[in-house]
Design a protein around this motif. Structure first.
Motif, short mmCIF file in Angstrom:
data_model
loop_
_atom_site.label_atom_id
_atom_site.label_comp_id
_atom_site.label_asym_id
_atom_site.label_seq_id
_atom_site.Cartn_x
_atom_site.Cartn_y
_atom_site.Cartn_z
N UNK A 7 0.83 -1.20 0.00
CA UNK A 7 0.00 0.00 0.00
C UNK A 7 0.86 1.25 0.00
N UNK A 8 1.99 1.20 0.70
CA UNK A 8 2.89 2.33 0.75
C UNK A 8 3.48 2.59 -0.63
N UNK A 12 3.08 5.99 -2.85
CA UNK A 12 4.21 6.73 -3.42
C UNK A 12 4.01 6.95 -4.91
N UNK A 13 3.56 5.90 -5.60
CA UNK A 13 3.36 6.02 -7.04
C UNK A 13 2.26 7.03 -7.36
N UNK A 31 5.47 16.11 0.26
CA UNK A 31 4.14 15.60 0.61
C UNK A 31 4.27 14.32 1.42
N UNK A 32 5.13 13.41 0.97
CA UNK A 32 5.30 12.13 1.65
C UNK A 32 5.85 12.32 3.06
N UNK A 43 8.13 6.17 5.28
CA UNK A 43 9.12 6.59 4.29
C UNK A 43 9.82 5.33 3.81
N UNK A 44 9.53 4.86 2.60
CA UNK A 44 9.97 3.52 2.20
C UNK A 44 11.48 3.32 2.20
N UNK A 45 12.24 4.39 2.03
CA UNK A 45 13.70 4.25 1.98
C UNK A 45 14.36 4.54 3.31
#
Length: 227
Positions: A7-8, A12-13, A31-32, A43-45
């Motif tokens: 979902x994350x 992001x996409x 925004x993220x 924050x995926x990274x």
């Protein structure tokens, strides 16, 4: 409750697509970070540790003099910058997201790192050819292909004569446009660094995922002493 990784990634996409539609391809970073509200799992990274590829490189390659100037591009939550500062670098770390920079300053209130808000596409003229070590980790791949060469030029522009650029990125095997973000770099895009005066010293390819055939590279570049 934190979002599931799938979902994350979809979120992001969607943010990236919205930014592209507004012709503001890097606007989605702020925004993220703002939406995360201090939750690093959004924050995926963000791993809350220096990138392992950077750590391995620093463990074996330290031909640096105390106080040399380092620049972290798209510093995120600051772990890579702090790792370099601990080694004695004079570190500047920037991100386009004001929220990310504030987050760094809150995480490391006694840091020696100079954390600043800056745009890769509008860097200070004082930074040109200004850094002995530059670290670029997965920022270019987060930008669409139509501005890819400009982004590469901006990264290369801050590497000092005799300076080093360490690049970490996903890569793709063709020049065909991939789905993203991220949009992995092609060999022809990587070759643009060489056209800008940066010569590859070492290139290591990692298989990030056997299942999805995702490859990652760590490339050490060096600029000639003559510019």
């Amino acid at each position: 409750m934190s979002e599931q990784p799938q979902n994350l990634q979809l979120h992001v996409q969607q943010l990236a697509d919205q930014a592209l539609q507004k012709q503001q391809p890097s606007a989605w970073f702020e925004v993220l970070y703002a939406q995360a509200q201090g939750d690093a799992t959004q924050i995926p990274w963000a791993k809350l540790a220096p990138h392992p590829c950077l750590q391995k490189w620093l463990a074996h390659y330290q031909p640096f003099v105390l106080g040399q100037k380092a620049l972290i591009i798209g510093c995120g939550l600051g772990d890579d910058a702090e790792a370099l500062a601990e080694l004695g670098f004079d570190v500047t770390a920037f991100d386009i997201s004001p929220t990310a920079i504030t987050w760094c300053q809150q995480r490391f209130p006694n840091s020696l790192v100079n954390y600043v808000v800056a745009d890769l596409f509008a860097l200070s003229a004082q930074w040109q050819l200004g850094f002995d070590f530059v670290f670029e980790c997965r920022n270019i791949q987060a930008l669409p292909l139509n501005i890819r060469y400009t982004a590469i030029s901006c990264v290369a522009s801050v590497v000092a004569p005799s300076g080093t650029l360490l690049l970490i990125s996903y890569v793709r095997d063709t020049d065909a446009e991939p789905c993203g973000p991220p949009w992995p770099l092609s060999e022809s895009e990587l070759a643009h660094f060489e056209s800008l005066g940066l010569q590859p010293v070492e290139k290591i390819v990692f298989q990030e995922s056997e299942r999805f055939n995702i490859k990652q590279v760590r490339i050490e570049y060096q600029r000639s002493s003559l510019v």
